[in-house]
Design a protein around this motif. Sequence first.
Motif, PDB file in Angstrom:
ATOM      1  N   ASN A 305      -5.175   2.733  -1.520  1.00 15.86           N
ATOM      2  CA  ASN A 305      -5.436   1.361  -1.967  1.00 15.86           C
ATOM      3  C   ASN A 305      -4.736   1.061  -3.290  1.00 15.86           C
ATOM      4  O   ASN A 305      -4.171  -0.020  -3.474  1.00 15.86           O
ATOM      5  CB  ASN A 305      -6.937   1.129  -2.116  1.00 15.86           C
ATOM      6  CG  ASN A 305      -7.642   0.982  -0.778  1.00 15.86           C
ATOM      7  OD1 ASN A 305      -7.014   0.826   0.254  1.00 15.86           O
ATOM      8  ND2 ASN A 305      -8.953   1.037  -0.792  1.00 15.86           N
ATOM      9  N   LYS A 306      -4.788   2.015  -4.202  1.00 18.65           N
ATOM     10  CA  LYS A 306      -4.163   1.793  -5.507  1.00 18.65           C
ATOM     11  C   LYS A 306      -2.651   1.645  -5.358  1.00 18.65           C
ATOM     12  O   LYS A 306      -2.041   0.785  -6.005  1.00 18.65           O
ATOM     13  CB  LYS A 306      -4.484   2.943  -6.469  1.00 18.65           C
ATOM     14  CG  LYS A 306      -3.962   2.698  -7.887  1.00 18.65           C
ATOM     15  CD  LYS A 306      -4.407   3.782  -8.843  1.00 18.65           C
ATOM     16  CE  LYS A 306      -3.925   3.480 -10.261  1.00 18.65           C
ATOM     17  NZ  LYS A 306      -4.564   2.283 -10.841  1.00 18.65           N
ATOM     18  N   ALA A 307      -2.051   2.469  -4.502  1.00 17.27           N
ATOM     19  CA  ALA A 307      -0.606   2.404  -4.296  1.00 17.27           C
ATOM     20  C   ALA A 307      -0.179   1.031  -3.806  1.00 17.27           C
ATOM     21  O   ALA A 307       0.771   0.431  -4.323  1.00 17.27           O
ATOM     22  CB  ALA A 307      -0.170   3.483  -3.306  1.00 17.27           C
ATOM     23  N   VAL A 308      -0.893   0.506  -2.813  1.00 17.71           N
ATOM     24  CA  VAL A 308      -0.486  -0.748  -2.175  1.00 17.71           C
ATOM     25  C   VAL A 308      -0.906  -1.970  -2.978  1.00 17.71           C
ATOM     26  O   VAL A 308      -0.107  -2.886  -3.204  1.00 17.71           O
ATOM     27  CB  VAL A 308      -1.065  -0.821  -0.741  1.00 17.71           C
ATOM     28  CG1 VAL A 308      -0.796  -2.188  -0.113  1.00 17.71           C
ATOM     29  CG2 VAL A 308      -0.466   0.283   0.125  1.00 17.71           C
ATOM     30  N   PHE A 309      -2.155  -2.001  -3.417  1.00 16.06           N
ATOM     31  CA  PHE A 309      -2.691  -3.225  -4.024  1.00 16.06           C
ATOM     32  C   PHE A 309      -2.519  -3.290  -5.541  1.00 16.06           C
ATOM     33  O   PHE A 309      -2.290  -4.364  -6.093  1.00 16.06           O
ATOM     34  CB  PHE A 309      -4.172  -3.373  -3.679  1.00 16.06           C
ATOM     35  CG  PHE A 309      -4.438  -3.540  -2.207  1.00 16.06           C
ATOM     36  CD1 PHE A 309      -3.758  -4.503  -1.473  1.00 16.06           C
ATOM     37  CD2 PHE A 309      -5.352  -2.733  -1.545  1.00 16.06           C
ATOM     38  CE1 PHE A 309      -3.982  -4.664  -0.117  1.00 16.06           C
ATOM     39  CE2 PHE A 309      -5.592  -2.889  -0.185  1.00 16.06           C
ATOM     40  CZ  PHE A 309      -4.906  -3.856   0.534  1.00 16.06           C
TER      41      PHE A 309
END
Length: 394
Positions: A305-309
């Motif tokens: 989630n952190k990578a994408v958002f």
Amino acid sequence: MLIGLFGKTNVGKSTFFAAATQALVKIGNFPFTTIAPNTGIAYVNASCPCGYFKIKHENPFCINGTRLIPIKIVDVAGLVPGASSGKGLGNKFLDDASKAKILIHVVDISGSTDPNGIPKTIGSYNPIDDIKFIENELEAWFKQILIREWKNLINLKNYKTDLVESIYNRFSGLSISKSEILFVLNKLKLLSKNPLNWNDDEIEQFLSELRKKTKPILIAANKADLCADLKIVDKITHADAMLCSAATELILRKAKLKGFVNYEPWDHKFAIIDNKMSNQQMEALQNVKVILDKINSTGIQNILNKAVFDILSWIVVYPVENENSLSNKSNVVLPDAKLLPPNSTVKDLAYEIHADLGREFLYAIDVKTKKRISDDYKLQNNDVIKIVSSSSRK
């Protein structure tokens, strides 16, 4: 959306991949277990608009209001010092990672793997050293690409107009856009400076900033369950880093498939629903509880989630064909979730759905507000959009 999963050998990359994708991969406690890249589908999660509209719907990608959005992960060959010069499987790694939008660097934060991927005593190696050598290899790779045709670059007839195009042509195989190159040149005030007059520091800085802009790195501090002092992650100050235990996530995923536990990847706990397990299986789940108490969650879903958002700042948009029923022609409610880069327009969404829809675009409707919007409307996260085309009006 393609995420590259990388790191030196034997740090848990393949376990991370298996835990995130539930794919069967070769996992071994020796260097270069991964040779051919494994590619699989994982999911990031967000709040489904069904909560906003206060409806219930049957969709396998909506679990109690949490929407799953697919992404692709490639687990590339292990990396060793000197990879940019072809050492180990370096050239293959760089080719496999070239299309990724972001790189997740899996690090053995417990310090139990030496620089060549050989298992050692826990705490005997400083994992912080791994992070810098990986960055150095990536930037050396970028430098090779640029320097290979440096003579052509410095002999541009009009560098003020041709510089971006020329650099773009050299990096075209790495999914780097002209806008990203332009951003870095402007940031470093190099756009109006003849490359012939760039000094070594400016070249190095340009390559470093271009790598950070186009291939950002998120550190997955793996094997946190084995780590004696979790505060070591605080020493990673120049990059985003998150604790994780891929092996723990894999145990929970397998236990769920067998019907032993209730668990979702974004949960911080699990519940045993079937006690018909062997003593070894029950002991493994008891160990998982201890690990979750130590590190709060397995960390795998948080990292995706952190990578994408957070790092890439991509958004989720929900296209529908009927703005009243929120459905498609098959009456599936909120059928699709599309991941798009920041500053995407509604026309970008149309092309993402189908090229014909983009070409025949007339206007769109913001389903939440019922307002008509034009093709240059910048999409917001969690928008629900109906697109009207010339063919749909017939």
